[in-house]
Design an enzyme around this catalytic site. Structure first.
Site, PDB file in Angstrom:
ATOM      1  N   GLU A  95       7.983   3.852   7.956  1.00  0.00           N
ATOM      2  CA  GLU A  95       7.956   3.671   9.242  1.00  0.00           C
ATOM      3  C   GLU A  95       7.972   4.985  10.159  1.00  0.00           C
ATOM      4  O   GLU A  95       7.231   5.288  10.970  1.00  0.00           O
ATOM      5  CB  GLU A  95       8.821   2.690  10.092  1.00  0.00           C
ATOM      6  CG  GLU A  95       8.634   1.082   9.460  1.00  0.00           C
ATOM      7  CD  GLU A  95       9.569   0.148   9.824  1.00  0.00           C
ATOM      8  OE1 GLU A  95       9.658  -0.273  10.948  1.00  0.00           O
ATOM      9  OE2 GLU A  95      10.653  -0.053   8.968  1.00  0.00           O
TER      10      GLU A  95
ATOM     11  N   GLY B  16      14.312   6.353   3.430  1.00  0.00           N
ATOM     12  CA  GLY B  16      13.079   5.642   3.799  1.00  0.00           C
ATOM     13  C   GLY B  16      12.103   6.348   4.264  1.00  0.00           C
ATOM     14  O   GLY B  16      12.594   7.570   5.058  1.00  0.00           O
TER      15      GLY B  16
ATOM     16  N   GLY C 235       0.968  -1.346   0.088  1.00  0.00           N
ATOM     17  CA  GLY C 235      -0.047   0.070   0.084  1.00  0.00           C
ATOM     18  C   GLY C 235       0.902   1.326  -0.007  1.00  0.00           C
ATOM     19  O   GLY C 235       0.353   2.317  -0.235  1.00  0.00           O
TER      20      GLY C 235
ATOM     21  N   ALA D  65      11.518  -2.500   6.984  1.00  0.00           N
ATOM     22  CA  ALA D  65      12.506  -1.593   7.654  1.00  0.00           C
ATOM     23  C   ALA D  65      12.813  -0.425   6.606  1.00  0.00           C
ATOM     24  O   ALA D  65      13.661  -0.030   6.638  1.00  0.00           O
ATOM     25  CB  ALA D  65      13.734  -2.444   7.454  1.00  0.00           C
ATOM     26  N   SER D  66      11.504   0.066   6.147  1.00  0.00           N
ATOM     27  CA  SER D  66      11.557   1.279   5.351  1.00  0.00           C
ATOM     28  C   SER D  66      12.441   1.291   4.471  1.00  0.00           C
ATOM     29  O   SER D  66      13.350   2.208   4.218  1.00  0.00           O
ATOM     30  CB  SER D  66      11.439   2.390   6.219  1.00  0.00           C
ATOM     31  OG  SER D  66      10.452   2.358   7.245  1.00  0.00           O
ATOM     32  N   ARG D  67      12.971  -0.002   3.859  1.00  0.00           N
ATOM     33  CA  ARG D  67      14.055  -0.085   2.942  1.00  0.00           C
ATOM     34  C   ARG D  67      13.802  -0.299   1.537  1.00  0.00           C
ATOM     35  O   ARG D  67      14.795  -0.160   0.611  1.00  0.00           O
ATOM     36  CB  ARG D  67      15.006  -1.443   3.282  1.00  0.00           C
ATOM     37  CG  ARG D  67      13.921  -2.767   3.231  1.00  0.00           C
ATOM     38  CD  ARG D  67      14.601  -3.899   3.585  1.00  0.00           C
ATOM     39  NE  ARG D  67      15.602  -4.426   2.672  1.00  0.00           N
ATOM     40  CZ  ARG D  67      15.677  -4.704   1.702  1.00  0.00           C
ATOM     41  NH1 ARG D  67      14.361  -5.191   0.837  1.00  0.00           N
ATOM     42  NH2 ARG D  67      16.532  -5.248   1.018  1.00  0.00           N
ATOM     43  N   GLN D  68      12.635  -0.337   0.977  1.00  0.00           N
ATOM     44  CA  GLN D  68      12.430  -0.433  -0.412  1.00  0.00           C
ATOM     45  C   GLN D  68      12.993   0.624  -1.342  1.00  0.00           C
ATOM     46  O   GLN D  68      13.780   0.542  -2.328  1.00  0.00           O
ATOM     47  CB  GLN D  68      10.809  -0.792  -0.569  1.00  0.00           C
ATOM     48  CG  GLN D  68      10.729  -2.315  -0.092  1.00  0.00           C
ATOM     49  CD  GLN D  68       9.297  -2.576  -0.825  1.00  0.00           C
ATOM     50  OE1 GLN D  68       9.248  -3.723  -1.297  1.00  0.00           O
ATOM     51  NE2 GLN D  68       8.354  -1.789  -0.752  1.00  0.00           N
TER      52      GLN D  68
END
Lengths: 311, 284, 421, 155
Positions: free
Chosen positions: A270, A267, A47, A87-90
């Protein structure tokens, strides 16, 4: 009697798996005979807008209209391992792998098409494909990225556990009803540094959603567990905010460029929910002079605390 | 046991004849609670009688000195009816604030009463407004005050061959108010709610009714308090001894419950808000 | 730039607004069976018996599967493989999976699951971190109830507090929370003619799911295909395995397509939670408004299984200071096993709990200093070149002061930017 | 089994169904219209919202048999070759994240604007207050409804 209060809270958040864990992303980009670019990347869009971010990074890097770029992101047989949507990594990690793949193919595209104008025409890509074939160029390119962190020492904590860090601050205004303990959150201003924002309207969506979850954390949400058993397993008793509970949220970004991020991005998913809850709790204190140390700040807790303090 | 059929009568007479024809029936009057109960195995009727097609039960009418509300009037209709807003401010507010738009479209006043939830929003209003319930069977019709219905719940509750058809509320000149304290602003179940009704004569309280909800098995009136305020001016309703009576009533009702300390404190604020609501949010 | 930095309509939105986006429960396949699990109802104990034979006779039941029928690994986990796919004997929480039932339709499945009878030997469980740390507590982890223990030390904490003009010392207690993403867990699994297994599921990490399903079925990863459908929210709640292995296992055994669909209640019972934490904070500030010392103790209730517990508590420890430079720091954070629902990933991941404490402390100290809370934060906030509690130098992209300046501008607050930098 | 006839998205359907079949299951399983979502099955989340004769209902709370003769609109029924202005607006302002609440949200918004094209922001918030969303914080959904209102007024 209702009292208003204002509260601030600042947070930071180290993105990625961190702690030296192999935090790797991969992506492939391929040109095909139909005049399409196939971007194949493991990006689970929960999302968050991850798919859009990859699409935009590819389009920008390739200088090709995004409608000519087809995404493949759902099947383990058709994409390489890029790690988790967590982990807010994308944007940072997987975005970097997409960037890497696109840069590689771009070197060869530039040999045949070296114009400033964006490629909008399928025909141009079909012709490019033909040239790739006739010159025996690779059609498919693999991009890779690995985040740089180091393990912390368990006794001293020394190490570089995460990179990069995202920052944010919230200011919340609340209204507390001193006779019932009910809190209404009226207004929230959220300012973030998540580096370059790839898609502002999506990023804003993340922030407002984060404010909503942070507000739930501050004043509503609580899993009630009795002897290991959850007592509120439904939406009727695990309370989350509705449209009528939300404050007005205003979002701002200061974009502190992160050189290691794709186009300077970090990122956001989060970090978007972190400062809201403490800002609301501080605003409650500002309003009524009572500081709760046990959360959430439900009407029950606030009213009893007011009574105990004789306020 | 499975539900074998859903019967859809179009008149009340048909409903009554279904009672004699079928055993183990349950009335479907909206169904927001009943259908869940059946799904979760809490109730297991063999037949459902869906009252959704009975137009006669969906009316709100002025009959002489009363307002008569059909049991199948939805919360939406209740909250949009001018006549309700005009005469029963408390009922209007409680209907408007119940559940969500979807639930208000489906749930009915009759279903809500019969379901008898401790935290129901309209029941305290109806009790404070001296509402009477009309319950019918094939053989008879019985009238019972809403208050008495819940005081004597085990004896008076609607039986298998009965159906609640109407709610009658006397149309008197009075100030009425309602307030619900919920955990959020929509889809909220009352933590505490209160309905009040005040008749005033020459600036003095002639008659007062207050009914508290979600602080006991069923909503109840605080009679001692109601008597105490008669003959006093409206200001007196905010006197410490009035609030203390409320606190005591809540304490007595839920002594041993974990929520008692909070609810006996909250009742005072909720009561004040119900008063504000009655006075039109201006006076206080 | 032409695309980056622009308000582009996300490519997945179109299908979502016309109702054509496919979530797992929207998938129907000819001949598909329905599977579900019977879960434990007590928090800690051992299974003595299950009436599996009786359940096989329930009309419509196609297969009844217990741990013995799993060809490969009988447990899974993101780091430690400690969560039972199907319980062998001992289990540690309410909601562990005991028996997998496969039926021809939803109704038969419900009847079958309702009729599963389990005999337990119940053990005495622990439900608070305090109890779990007592000497006579049952041991739930590997030789200890402490899953993870990390210390972060910087400077000289004693000396730091000696310099303090004001000290704030408090206990904070954060609650357990739940993701309640809108789409309850669901997986659909199919088998190809060559025996390869496909699992359609809404997941945060398809390759991890593939690894666990392959281990469970003792198959090569290449012979498992995970297809990530549209995902109805996650927030960390879809990081651990939930219906994936069960659907695949049911298909492996019945050779038929199988759907596993959770109710809302099962969804809440089954997946991880946000760690409840007890946080002790002691923060010192000098009279010039500079933070000088921070002592923190964090006890995270990690519940019955490890999941991401160590990573969450590590994140708490690293973020315990907030975005402020503090010369003397002493943090210790522990993840502690109990028989509560297991805690794991949820948006914020350990960095969500500590701000409730460090930001309360900041306001308390600002009040003591008679300084505006934003000014106080600004004075102490990280900047490029700052060194964190783990002695990491922040070399670039540290925008927190700029964020504060922006907020000050919006709220018309005069920040003193030069003094005491 | 009970015979039931109703109009769904302008098409008349007659089916023999079990008495306790929910409207939600009728729509999803019988008619194979999968745009209507189930989030809780107890009328709390609004993901299964449909319009029945102009009003919104949680289709998990309504028996299909109670819909005899009624007109039902689901997400599949609000646009033809072109998107409905509400759908366009949802796209344009990014009112969609995970998308699971979206069909229900759009139908709640439609029922409101169909009845009251001059709805205020407060009324919009009220109209979607039975539709839970965990992703967006609702603000962009309200923005979308406002934008749709503008678009509809221009028509």
């Amino acid at each position: 009697m209702k009292k208003r209060g204002i509260g601030y809270a600042a947070t930071f958040y180290g993105t990625g798996y961190g702690n030296g864990f192999p935090d790797e992303s991969r992506a492939t980009v391929e040109i095909n005979a139909n005049g399409e670019i196939i971007l194949s990347v493991e990006v689970s869009d929960v999302g968050s807008g991850g798919i859009s971010v990859m699409w935009q990074i590819a389009s920008e890097t390739l200088n090709i209209d995004r409608n000519l770029i087809k995404l493949q992101y759902d099947n383990t047989s058709k994409m390489l391992d890029s790690g988790t949507a967590a982990a807010s990594r994308q944007t940072y990690n997987t975005g970097n792998a997409v960037l890497d793949a696109c840069k590689k193919i771009k070197i060869n595209i530039d040999k045949y098409y070296n114009k400033v104008e964006i490629i909008k025409n399928k025909k141009v890509l079909t012709e490019l494909y033909q040239k790739f074939i006739s010159d025996n160029q690779e059609l498919k390119y693999e991009g890779y990225f690995k985040a740089t962190t180091s393990q912390v020492d368990l006794e001293t904590g020394i190490g570089e556990p995460y990179w990069p860090y995202t920052f944010g601050i919230n200011r919340a205004i609340v209204e507390v009803d001193c006779e019932t303990g009910k809190v209404d959150v009226i207004d929230v201003v959220a300012v973030y540094d998540a580096g370059k924002i790839v898609n502002p309207v999506l990023a804003e969506g993340q922030i407002i959603g984060g404010v909503s979850m942070g507000m739930g954390y501050a004043i509503m949400e609580e899993v009630n567990v009795l002897k290991g058993s959850i007592k509120n397993c439904n939406y009727s008793d695990y309370i989350i905010p509705t449209s009528k509970d939300m404050p007005k949220v205003t979002t701002y970004f200061v974009e502190a460029n992160e050189a290691s991020g794709p186009y300077g991005a970090k990122g956001l998913g989060e970090p978007a929910m972190l400062p809201t809850a403490p800002a609301i709790l501080n605003a409650i204190y500002d309003a009524i002079g009572v500081r709760l140390t046990e959360f959430p700040a439900t009407c029950d807790r606030i009213l009893l605390e007011l009574k105990n303090k004789g306020v | 046991m499975e539900v074998l059929d859903v019967l859809k009568p179009e008149t009340l007479t048909e409903v009554k004849s279904l009672f004699t024809e079928y055993q183990n029936c349950k009335i479907l009057a909206g169904g927001t609670d009943l259908l869940l109960d059946i799904k979760n195995g809490k109730q297991s009727p063999q037949y459902l009688i869906d009252l959704g097609n009975i137009k006669a039960l969906k009316k709100i009418e002025k009959v002489r000195k009363d307002i008569v509300i059909g049991s199948m009037v939805s919360f939406k209709t209740l909250s949009e009816a001018k006549i309700i807003k005009q005469y029963f401010n408390s009922l209007y507010h409680s209907a408007k604030g119940m559940g969500s738009p979807q639930i208000r479209n489906l749930a009915t006043i009759g279903g809500n009463i019969i379901n008898g939830a401790p935290a129901a929003d309209i029941t305290p209003c109806l009790i404070s407004l001296d509402a009477t319930l009309v319950i019918e069977s094939a053989e008879y019709e019985r009238f019972i005050s809403c208050e008495q219905y819940f005081i004597d719940y085990d004896k008076e509750k609607v039986r298998e061959n009965e159906v609640l058809t109407k709610i009658i509320i006397p149309k008197k000149k009075r100030l009425t108010g309602f307030y619900k304290l919920g955990k959020r602003n929509s889809l909220a179940i009352a933590r505490v709610n209160t309905a009040i009704s005040i008749e005033v004569k020459q600036n003095k309280i002639k008659r007062f009714a207050v009914c508290l909800g979600a602080v006991g098995r069923y909503p109840f009136r605080v009679l001692e308090l109601e008597k105490m305020v008669v003959g006093k001016s409206l200001d007196y309703l905010l006197a410490d001894e009035v609030l203390e009576k409320l606190e005591n009533a809540v304490f007595a009702s839920i002594k041993t419950r974990k929520t008692m300390p909070f609810k006996k404190e909250a009742i005072k604020g909720v009561f004040k808000k119900a008063l504000e609501n009655a006075y039109g949010e201006v006076i206080l | 730039m032409k695309t980056v930095g622009k308000d582009i309509i996300r490519p997945d939105a179109y299908d979502k607004i016309i109702g054509k986006a496919i979530y797992p429960d929207d998938i129907e396949i000819e001949g598909m069976l329905y599977a579900g699990v019977k879960r434990t109802t007590i928090p800690y104990g051992r299974v003595l018996s299950i009436n599996s034979e009786e359940i096989k006779k329930v009309p419509g039941v196609v297969a009844v599967i217990d741990y013995k029928m799993i060809p490969g690994a009988i447990s899974h986990g993101v780091i430690f493989k400690d969560i039972p796919t199907l319980v062998k004997d001992v289990f540690k929480r309410v909601g562990d999976c005991l028996l997998l039932v496969v039926a021809k339709d939803k109704a038969s499945l419900k009847i079958a699951l309702d009729n599963v009878k389990v005999e337990y030997e119940e053990y005495k469980g622990v439900f608070t971190v305090e109890d779990a740390l007592k000497e006579d507590a049952p041991i739930l982890g590997d030789g200890s109830n402490i899953l993870y223990d990390i210390k972060v030390k910087k400077g000289d904490i004693e000396k730091g507090f000696e310099e303090a003009a004001f000290i704030a010392e408090n206990f904070y207690h954060t609650q357990m929370t739940e993701h309640v993403f809108l789409q309850p867990e669901c997986a659909v699994s199919t088998i190809d003619d060559d025996g390869k297994i496909n699992v359609y599921v809404a997941t945060q990490y398809p390759h991890y799911d593939r690894e666990e399903v392959a281990k469970c079925l003792d198959m090569n990863e290449e012979d498992i295909r995970i297809i990530n459908t549209t995902i109805g929210g996650a927030f960390g709640g879809r990081e651990d395995i939930n219906p994936q292995c069960h659907a695949a296992l049911a298909t492996y055994i019945t050779k038929r397509p199988v759907k596993v669909l959770y109710s809302r209640e099962e969804s809440v019972i089954s997946h991880s939670k946000r760690h409840p934490m007890k946080l002790y904070y002691k923060t010192g500030v000098k009279d010039d408004g500079k933070l000088c010392a921070l002592k923190v103790r964090i006890y995270g209730d990690t519940g019955a299984y490890a999941s991401w517990g160590m990573n969450v508590l590590r994140k708490s420890a690293v973020h315990a200071t907030g975005p402020y430079e503090i010369p003397n720091v002493d943090v210790r954070a522990q993840a502690i096993y109990t028989n509560n629902p297991y805690s794991g990933a949820m948006r914020g991941f350990g960095a969500a709990q500590v701000p409730l404490a460090h930001e309360a402390q900041m306001d308390i100290l600002a009040e003591k200093l008679a300084m505006h809370p934003l000014q106080f934060r600004y004075l102490n906030a990280f900047k490029v070149g700052s060194v964190t509690a783990t002695l990491q130098e922040l070399k670039s992209s540290v925008g927190i002061k700029e964020c504060m300046e922006k907020l000050a501008q919006i709220d018309n607050i005069q920040l003193d930017k030069d003094v005491r930098e | 089994m009970i015979k039931v006839t109703m109009t769904v998205n302008g098409k008349l359907y007659t089916r023999e169904i079990p008495p306790m079949m929910r409207l939600l299951d009728f729509i999803r399983d019988e008619l194979k219209l999968k745009g209507t979502k189930e989030g809780c099955g107890e009328g709390e989340c609004g993901a299964c919202t449909v319009i029945i004769d102009g009003d919104i209902y949680n289709s998990c709370m309504v028996l299909a048999t109670s819909c005899e003769g009624k007109r039902i609109t689901t997400i599949e029924g609000i646009s033809g070759a072109e998107l409905h202005p509400i759908q366009e607006a949802f796209l344009e302002v990014n009112a969609v994240q995970c998308g699971y609440c979206t069909p229900g949200m759009i139908l709640s918004a439609k029922a409101l604007l169909d009845k009251n094209i001059n709805a205020t922001e407060k009324e919009m918030k009220e109209a979607i207050s039975g539709n839970l969303c965990r992703c967006t914080g609702y603000q962009k959904i309200i923005e979308a409804v406002k934008l749709a209102q503008k678009k509809l007024k221009k028509r």
